[in-house]
Design a protein around this motif. Structure first.
Motif, PDB file in Angstrom:
ATOM      1  N   SER A  68      -2.147  16.728  -4.644  1.00  0.00           N
ATOM      2  CA  SER A  68      -2.738  17.928  -5.251  1.00  0.00           C
ATOM      3  C   SER A  68      -3.932  17.592  -6.138  1.00  0.00           C
ATOM      4  O   SER A  68      -4.785  18.442  -6.394  1.00  0.00           O
ATOM      5  CB  SER A  68      -1.687  18.682  -6.063  1.00  0.00           C
ATOM      6  N   THR A  69      -4.015  16.332  -6.600  1.00  0.00           N
ATOM      7  CA  THR A  69      -5.166  15.900  -7.404  1.00  0.00           C
ATOM      8  C   THR A  69      -6.186  15.137  -6.568  1.00  0.00           C
ATOM      9  O   THR A  69      -7.029  14.417  -7.098  1.00  0.00           O
ATOM     10  CB  THR A  69      -4.714  15.037  -8.592  1.00  0.00           C
ATOM     11  N   ASP A 216      -3.224   5.967  -4.972  1.00  0.00           N
ATOM     12  CA  ASP A 216      -3.303   7.043  -5.965  1.00  0.00           C
ATOM     13  C   ASP A 216      -4.509   6.907  -6.885  1.00  0.00           C
ATOM     14  O   ASP A 216      -4.793   7.808  -7.674  1.00  0.00           O
ATOM     15  CB  ASP A 216      -2.032   7.059  -6.825  1.00  0.00           C
ATOM     16  N   ASP A 217      -5.204   5.786  -6.807  1.00  0.00           N
ATOM     17  CA  ASP A 217      -6.355   5.558  -7.694  1.00  0.00           C
ATOM     18  C   ASP A 217      -7.652   6.155  -7.155  1.00  0.00           C
ATOM     19  O   ASP A 217      -8.631   6.237  -7.898  1.00  0.00           O
ATOM     20  CB  ASP A 217      -6.563   4.054  -7.916  1.00  0.00           C
ATOM     21  N   TYR A 218      -7.678   6.549  -5.868  1.00  0.00           N
ATOM     22  CA  TYR A 218      -8.957   6.894  -5.248  1.00  0.00           C
ATOM     23  C   TYR A 218      -8.884   8.191  -4.452  1.00  0.00           C
ATOM     24  O   TYR A 218      -7.853   8.525  -3.871  1.00  0.00           O
ATOM     25  CB  TYR A 218      -9.409   5.759  -4.309  1.00  0.00           C
ATOM     26  N   ASN A 219     -10.012   8.901  -4.431  1.00  0.00           N
ATOM     27  CA  ASN A 219     -10.126  10.105  -3.604  1.00  0.00           C
ATOM     28  C   ASN A 219     -10.999   9.786  -2.383  1.00  0.00           C
ATOM     29  O   ASN A 219     -11.680   8.757  -2.353  1.00  0.00           O
ATOM     30  CB  ASN A 219     -10.699  11.268  -4.425  1.00  0.00           C
ATOM     31  N   PRO A 220     -10.993  10.652  -1.355  1.00  0.00           N
ATOM     32  CA  PRO A 220     -11.688  10.314  -0.104  1.00  0.00           C
ATOM     33  C   PRO A 220     -13.208  10.199  -0.229  1.00  0.00           C
ATOM     34  O   PRO A 220     -13.833   9.515   0.590  1.00  0.00           O
ATOM     35  CB  PRO A 220     -11.301  11.453   0.846  1.00  0.00           C
ATOM     36  N   GLU A 240      -9.808  21.790  -4.683  1.00  0.00           N
ATOM     37  CA  GLU A 240     -10.552  22.085  -5.914  1.00  0.00           C
ATOM     38  C   GLU A 240     -11.197  20.836  -6.491  1.00  0.00           C
ATOM     39  O   GLU A 240     -12.356  20.848  -6.920  1.00  0.00           O
ATOM     40  CB  GLU A 240      -9.627  22.735  -6.945  1.00  0.00           C
ATOM     41  N   THR A 241     -10.446  19.758  -6.499  1.00  0.00           N
ATOM     42  CA  THR A 241     -10.983  18.506  -7.030  1.00  0.00           C
ATOM     43  C   THR A 241     -12.138  18.003  -6.179  1.00  0.00           C
ATOM     44  O   THR A 241     -13.180  17.588  -6.709  1.00  0.00           O
ATOM     45  CB  THR A 241      -9.877  17.441  -7.090  1.00  0.00           C
ATOM     46  N   ILE A 242     -11.974  18.038  -4.859  1.00  0.00           N
ATOM     47  CA  ILE A 242     -13.032  17.573  -3.945  1.00  0.00           C
ATOM     48  C   ILE A 242     -14.296  18.412  -4.118  1.00  0.00           C
ATOM     49  O   ILE A 242     -15.415  17.883  -4.198  1.00  0.00           O
ATOM     50  CB  ILE A 242     -12.551  17.623  -2.483  1.00  0.00           C
TER      51      ILE A 242
END
Length: 327
Positions: A68-69, A216-220, A240-242
């Motif tokens: 979700s984050t 869990d440390d990184y987003n795409p 929302e975060t993206i």
């Protein structure tokens, strides 16, 4: 992860994947989840970064399952069939993904998840000469088609894309048919690529792996998987975060290749002088020397940047599997 010197057989297979054609039995890397029933596309559309509702049978795409984050759970390839979607997932993420996706199937949803990993085999044909083998196996109509497009020939799904940045194809078939097709592919001139050689290529090309680059440390967007993200579709988990990161140019670090002077351990801090600028996530010895993947703070720089990885010197280089902007 591979660390020791590679032998002549591995070097020859890596050369074949670059200049000729290699074949890898990827059962030890991939799991397969079958998503079926009426709401399958709508469901996957809301569970991952790419636009599943635009896809028709015979098409496919890469997508990322997020928390979700917007932290990465896995990089997934989806193939849309007439009656289901096959998800090619990382083997060590399949149980987690089955549980994760099941949490979001609500009472009225017509969605069925089935783990079909144990009854299927996934082969990767890799290299510039893979078209000739595909043609001889009866799947020549795929040549020149977009990534993810696929057809069924004699019970085997042939799909465009090798799983790496190299040109090639992914083949999904029943376990019972594997030995016959495997031998046929070798007879047609493909060189066997071991799991270890695959992982060397993975690192050289920057394909992110769970527990290393996908955590869990990184987003795409930090990973460099912009091509898997639809910025125009409706709501999905982590959207929302993206959207905020994209709108406000908020990506603070990026995944890069790092050419190293010597061996280094994943997890080692990357520095410039006394300043910490990132972390090494993967390392391998290659036919051309030492190489790693690591996250580098955006403000520190990119290609050509000289860094220190523990006691080892390194230089930041681009890797072909990832990009740092929307294609």
């Amino acid at each position: 992860m591979p660390t020791s010197a590679i032998d002549d057989k591995e070097a020859a297979a890596i050369h074949a994947a670059r200049e000729g054609v290699a074949v890898c039995d990827n059962r030890s890397h991939w799991g397969i989840i079958r998503v079926s029933n009426d709401d399958r596309l709508r469901f996957l559309h809301g569970q991952s970064t790419n636009d599943f509702q635009r896809l028709k049978p015979g098409e496919g795409c890469d997508t990322v399952i997020l928390t979700s984050t917007a932290r990465t759970i896995d990089l997934v390839t989806g193939y849309v069939l007439d009656d289901a979607v096959l998800l090619l997932v990382s083997l060590n993420r399949r149980e987690l993904l089955m549980q994760w996706l099941d949490r979001y199937i609500f009472f009225a949803d017509k969605v069925i998840l089935t783990d079909v990993t144990d009854e299927t085999t996934t082969l990767s044909l890799i290299g510039t000469q893979s078209n000739s083998i595909i043609e001889k196996l009866g799947a020549g109509t795929l040549i020149g088609q977009p990534y993810g497009n696929h057809i069924l020939v004699d019970g085997v799904i042939f799909a465009v894309g090798s799983g790496l940045a190299n040109p090639g194809y992914t083949l999904i078939l029943p376990v019972a048919e594997k030995e016959k097709l495997w031998n046929q592919i070798l007879e047609l001139g493909a060189v066997e690529l071991s799991d270890r050689a695959w992982d060397i290529l993975r690192i050289l090309q920057g394909r992110p792996a769970p527990d290393f680059e996908l955590t869990d440390d990184y987003n795409p967007l930090e990973v460099g998987l912009w091509q898997t993200v639809s910025f125009n579709k409706g709501c999905y988990i982590g959207q929302e975060t993206i959207a905020r990161l994209n709108t406000y140019k908020g990506v603070k670090q990026y995944l890069w290749g790092i050419r190293l002077d010597a061996a280094a351990e994943p997890g080692t801090v990357i520095t410039i002088g006394e300043e910490k600028v990132g972390k090494l996530t993967s390392y391998t010895e290659t036919p051309d020397g030492h190489f790693g993947l690591g996250y580098i703070r955006s403000k520190a720089g990119g290609v050509g940047l000289k860094v220190q990885v523990g006691a080892t010197e390194g230089e930041v280089v681009a890797v072909p599997f990832v990009s740092h902007e929307y294609p």
